[in-house]
Design an enzyme around this catalytic site. Structure first.
Site, PDB file in Angstrom:
ATOM      1  N   GLY A 199      46.378  32.677  43.938  1.00 45.49           N
ATOM      2  CA  GLY A 199      46.679  32.149  42.615  1.00 45.49           C
ATOM      3  C   GLY A 199      47.021  33.246  41.627  1.00 45.49           C
ATOM      4  N   ASN A 200      46.392  34.414  41.808  1.00 46.65           N
ATOM      5  CA  ASN A 200      46.672  35.534  40.913  1.00 46.65           C
ATOM      6  C   ASN A 200      47.996  36.212  41.230  1.00 46.65           C
ATOM      7  OD1 ASN A 200      44.345  35.327  39.320  1.00 46.65           O
ATOM      8  ND2 ASN A 200      43.120  36.319  40.880  1.00 46.65           N
ATOM      9  N   LYS A 239      33.374  30.060  42.795  1.00 50.64           N
ATOM     10  CA  LYS A 239      34.835  30.115  42.751  1.00 50.64           C
ATOM     11  C   LYS A 239      35.314  30.333  41.317  1.00 50.64           C
ATOM     12  CE  LYS A 239      39.073  29.629  44.255  1.00 50.64           C
ATOM     13  NZ  LYS A 239      39.693  30.680  45.061  1.00 50.64           N
ATOM     14  N   LYS A 248      41.093  28.337  48.784  1.00 50.02           N
ATOM     15  CA  LYS A 248      42.403  28.105  49.385  1.00 50.02           C
ATOM     16  C   LYS A 248      42.576  28.868  50.696  1.00 50.02           C
ATOM     17  CE  LYS A 248      45.113  31.946  48.499  1.00 50.02           C
ATOM     18  NZ  LYS A 248      43.970  32.783  48.201  1.00 50.02           N
ATOM     19  N   LYS A 281      38.821  35.633  52.234  1.00 46.96           N
ATOM     20  CA  LYS A 281      40.005  35.989  53.024  1.00 46.96           C
ATOM     21  C   LYS A 281      39.596  36.555  54.376  1.00 46.96           C
ATOM     22  CE  LYS A 281      43.132  36.888  49.154  1.00 46.96           C
ATOM     23  NZ  LYS A 281      42.306  36.145  48.193  1.00 46.96           N
TER      24      LYS A 281
END
Length: 312
Positions: free
Chosen positions: A9-10, A122, A208, A266
């Protein structure tokens, strides 16, 4: 081959950058430049984060009315549509007109008893100085935590359990469609207790990377790539002793500590995919996508590796 990519998102709205449609469009255009050469050669599914975007919607909703805020599941759906629209348009401007695109609003089931609901981790929305974050937390009932030298709102991030739109995604891939799915980790849904298969949304944001991993695994993807603003996974990040991990076995990488609010999900997603499928996952910078696929940069996680291999 089928490549499932997850855009942070970043990467779409960079840290500290004003959250405007123009800035998001600019960053999506940069992402499209990296994705297009790969999409031209392979099947592709694109997932993406939405932390800054859904946080902005939450602020807008709070400013609009003093009544109950819009729930996060609805905001997740809104961001899937708006971000997917920009990705489709900018990537479509770089690929032949005949190549079809589709953005799917993607519902993902979570467990209402997931421990994450008791420990929000989150990050969503913009960064704040501590005094501003504390004031907002008091006014709005938020939970806030440090994110680097700033503070941000945090919400629960439960594990994804099932992707409801998996069959239409497969149908689209069979027709060479570039699919944008599981945006923002998917729209979090649960079956209501005591009712016969009645789905409803739930107040949380699914990570995500974990949602993308589930999607990649269920689609039998050949490669799963998480794209961020870091060139690789680093040990001792931010210290003089930091060094990049270039290749890693899943068990060796999972044995190392990484922050739950940044690289941790991740690493967990990459290791889960590699261990479960015997295929490779990778983590690296968006601009390096072609080189990551070639194994020239980034961090590649594979069960074929033993231990950790560091970069120069």
């Amino acid at each position: 081959m089928l490549v499932v990519t997850a855009l942070g998102g970043n990467a779409l709205l960079r840290r500290g950058e004003p959250m405007t449609a123009e800035n998001q469009r600019k960053n999506v255009r940069i992402a499209a430049a990296a994705l297009a050469p790969v999409a031209a050669e392979h099947q592709m599914v694109i997932a993406h984060g939405n932390g800054p975007q859904v946080g902005l919607l939450a602020l807008e909703a709070a400013a609009y009315t003093e009544e109950e805020d819009y729930p996060l599941d609805v905001m997740d759906a809104e961001t899937q549509g708006s971000i997917g629209y920009m990705i489709e348009q900018e990537l479509g401007n770089r690929l032949p007109f005949e190549r079809p695109f589709a953005t799917l609003l993607t519902m993902i089931e979570v467990d209402p008893n997931d421990a994450a609901f008791k420990n929000p981790t989150k990050f969503i929305g913009p960064v704040y100085p501590k005094d501003v974050a504390d004031t907002l937390a008091k006014e709005k009932g938020w939970v806030v935590k440090p994110d680097g030298d700033k503070w941000r709102r945090v919400v629960p991030s439960p594990e994804p359990k099932r992707i409801f739109e998996l069959r239409p995604i497969k149908w689209l891939l069979e027709h060479n469609t570039i699919v944008i799915a599981a945006g923002g980790g998917g729209i979090p849904t649960i079956y209501e207790a005591g009712k016969d298969r009645q789905l409803t949304g739930v107040e949380c944001v699914i990570d995500k990377d974990l949602a993308s991993e589930l999607l990649a695994r269920e689609l039998n993807a050949d490669l799963f790539v998480m794209l961020t603003d870091a060139e690789a996974v680093y040990v001792d990040w931010g210290k003089p002793t930091q060094k990049a991990i270039r290749r890693a076995a899943p068990d060796a990488l999972m044995a190392m500590p990484f922050a739950a609010g940044s690289m941790g999900p991740k690493v967990a997603a990459a290791c889960r995919f590699a261990a479960a499928t015997g295929k490779s996952a990778a983590i690296g910078a968006l601009a390096d996508l072609n080189r990551i696929i070639a194994g020239e940069t980034g961090t590649t996680i594979s069960s074929k590796e033993s231990g950790l291999v560091y970069g120069a």
